[in-house]
Design a protein around this motif. Structure first.
Motif, short mmCIF file in Angstrom:
data_model
loop_
_atom_site.label_atom_id
_atom_site.label_comp_id
_atom_site.label_asym_id
_atom_site.label_seq_id
_atom_site.Cartn_x
_atom_site.Cartn_y
_atom_site.Cartn_z
N ASP A 39 0.89 -1.16 0.00
CA ASP A 39 0.00 0.00 0.00
C ASP A 39 0.93 1.21 0.00
N LEU A 40 1.17 1.75 -1.19
CA LEU A 40 2.15 2.83 -1.38
C LEU A 40 1.51 4.18 -1.09
N ALA A 41 2.18 4.99 -0.28
CA ALA A 41 1.65 6.28 0.15
C ALA A 41 0.29 6.04 0.81
N CYS A 42 0.32 5.20 1.84
CA CYS A 42 -0.91 4.64 2.44
C CYS A 42 -1.79 5.64 3.17
N GLY A 43 -1.30 6.81 3.49
CA GLY A 43 -2.13 7.83 4.12
C GLY A 43 -2.75 7.38 5.43
N THR A 44 -4.08 7.36 5.48
CA THR A 44 -4.80 6.98 6.71
C THR A 44 -4.96 5.48 6.87
N GLY A 45 -4.58 4.72 5.85
CA GLY A 45 -4.64 3.27 5.95
C GLY A 45 -5.96 2.65 5.52
N ARG A 46 -6.76 3.39 4.79
CA ARG A 46 -8.07 2.84 4.39
C ARG A 46 -7.91 1.59 3.52
N ILE A 103 0.49 -7.23 4.35
CA ILE A 103 0.64 -5.90 3.76
C ILE A 103 1.88 -5.20 4.27
N LEU A 104 2.52 -4.46 3.37
CA LEU A 104 3.53 -3.48 3.72
C LEU A 104 2.92 -2.13 3.40
N ALA A 105 2.63 -1.34 4.42
CA ALA A 105 2.05 -0.01 4.25
C ALA A 105 3.18 1.00 4.44
N VAL A 106 3.40 1.84 3.44
CA VAL A 106 4.49 2.81 3.52
C VAL A 106 3.98 4.22 3.23
N ASP A 107 4.60 5.17 3.91
CA ASP A 107 4.32 6.58 3.69
C ASP A 107 5.42 7.36 4.37
N GLN A 108 5.52 8.62 4.03
CA GLN A 108 6.51 9.47 4.70
C GLN A 108 6.09 9.68 6.15
N ASP A 109 4.81 9.90 6.38
CA ASP A 109 4.26 10.08 7.73
C ASP A 109 3.34 8.90 8.02
N ILE A 110 3.72 8.07 8.98
CA ILE A 110 2.93 6.87 9.29
C ILE A 110 2.10 7.02 10.56
N SER A 111 2.02 8.23 11.09
CA SER A 111 1.30 8.43 12.35
C SER A 111 -0.17 8.02 12.27
N MET A 112 -0.77 8.14 11.09
CA MET A 112 -2.19 7.81 10.94
C MET A 112 -2.44 6.30 10.83
N VAL A 113 -1.39 5.51 10.60
CA VAL A 113 -1.57 4.07 10.40
C VAL A 113 -0.86 3.21 11.44
N ILE A 115 4.42 -1.75 8.81
CA ILE A 115 4.34 -0.33 8.48
C ILE A 115 5.74 0.26 8.49
N GLN A 116 6.07 1.03 7.45
CA GLN A 116 7.38 1.66 7.37
C GLN A 116 7.26 3.12 6.94
N ALA A 117 7.98 3.98 7.64
CA ALA A 117 8.10 5.38 7.23
C ALA A 117 9.24 5.44 6.21
N LEU A 118 8.94 5.86 5.00
CA LEU A 118 9.94 5.93 3.93
C LEU A 118 9.82 7.25 3.19
N ASP A 119 10.96 7.75 2.75
CA ASP A 119 10.98 8.92 1.88
C ASP A 119 10.78 8.40 0.45
N LEU A 120 9.57 8.53 -0.05
CA LEU A 120 9.23 8.01 -1.38
C LEU A 120 9.65 8.96 -2.50
N GLU A 121 10.17 10.12 -2.14
CA GLU A 121 10.54 11.10 -3.16
C GLU A 121 11.99 11.55 -3.00
N GLY A 122 12.82 10.69 -2.42
CA GLY A 122 14.24 10.99 -2.29
C GLY A 122 14.99 10.68 -3.58
N SER A 123 16.30 10.68 -3.50
CA SER A 123 17.11 10.45 -4.69
C SER A 123 17.19 8.97 -5.05
#
Length: 187
Positions: free
Chosen positions: A30-37, A49-59, A69-77
């Motif tokens: 679940d890429l850029a999972c947001g609130t986890g819906r 499931i692997l749920a990833v987003d920059q901010d995982i506080s909502m999930v 659940i992993q906090a990842l920088d999806l827009e890094g180099s």
């Protein structure tokens, strides 16, 4: 852990329609999972499931034996999910073109890509309006074509619910449909 029906109820109808096509073996991203819906929906159907987003506080509260659940920088180099494999990838309301072509490479044989986000013309209805965050006409079809994915369904349409928007969405499979659950259409 009990997942709230509220989270599942707000899952995208497009995702709800095609998630049965995802094979049960393997993990689903679940890429850029947001609130986890969609994480909640996938878990309710028995997926790992692997749920990833920059901010995982909502999930973070969804974390369980079946949900990583992993906090990842999806827009890094560098693409943080390099060399990982998934039986399904779900992406909604997110677009970062530099790594778009990485998604099909991460699918296992028979893996399913379900992608839905805003498209050209959405600026007329509000945000997002930046062209960097809007799919160009046919862009998901082009991704499927250059990645040898079989398109199950595709739309580039105006939606009026939950709010007016231009949306492009695709469900595509890598290789054969082996192991997929037959899809139910019309709802």
């Amino acid at each position: 852990m009990i997942l709230g029906h509220d989270s599942i109820a707000v899952a995208s109808p497009w995702v709800r329609r095609f998630v049965p096509a995802i094979p049960k073996d393997g993990r689903v991203l679940d890429l850029a999972c947001g609130t986890g819906r969609h994480t909640a929906l996938l878990a309710s159907l028995g997926h790992q499931i692997l749920a990833v987003d920059q901010d995982i506080s909502m999930v973070e509260s969804l974390k369980s034996n079946s949900i990583q659940i992993q906090a990842l920088d999806l827009e890094g180099s560098d693409w943080p999910l390099l060399n990982q494999q998934f039986s399904g990838i779900v992406v909604t309301n997110y677009l970062y073109r530099p790594f778009l072509d990485e998604l099909p490479k991460m699918l296992t044989e028979g893996g399913v890509l379900i992608y839905e986000t805003f498209a050209d013309g959405n600026a007329e209805f509000g945000k997002p309006s930046n062209p960097n965050f809007l799919l160009k006409s046919g862009e998901l079809l082009a991704l499927a074509h250059r990645s040898d994915l079989r398109v199950i369904a595709y739309e580039d349409i105006y939606l009026d619910h939950p709010k007016p928007a231009m949306v492009q969405r695709i469900c595509a499979v890598k290789g054969h449909l082996k192991g997929c659950v037959p899809l139910q259409f019309g709802g």
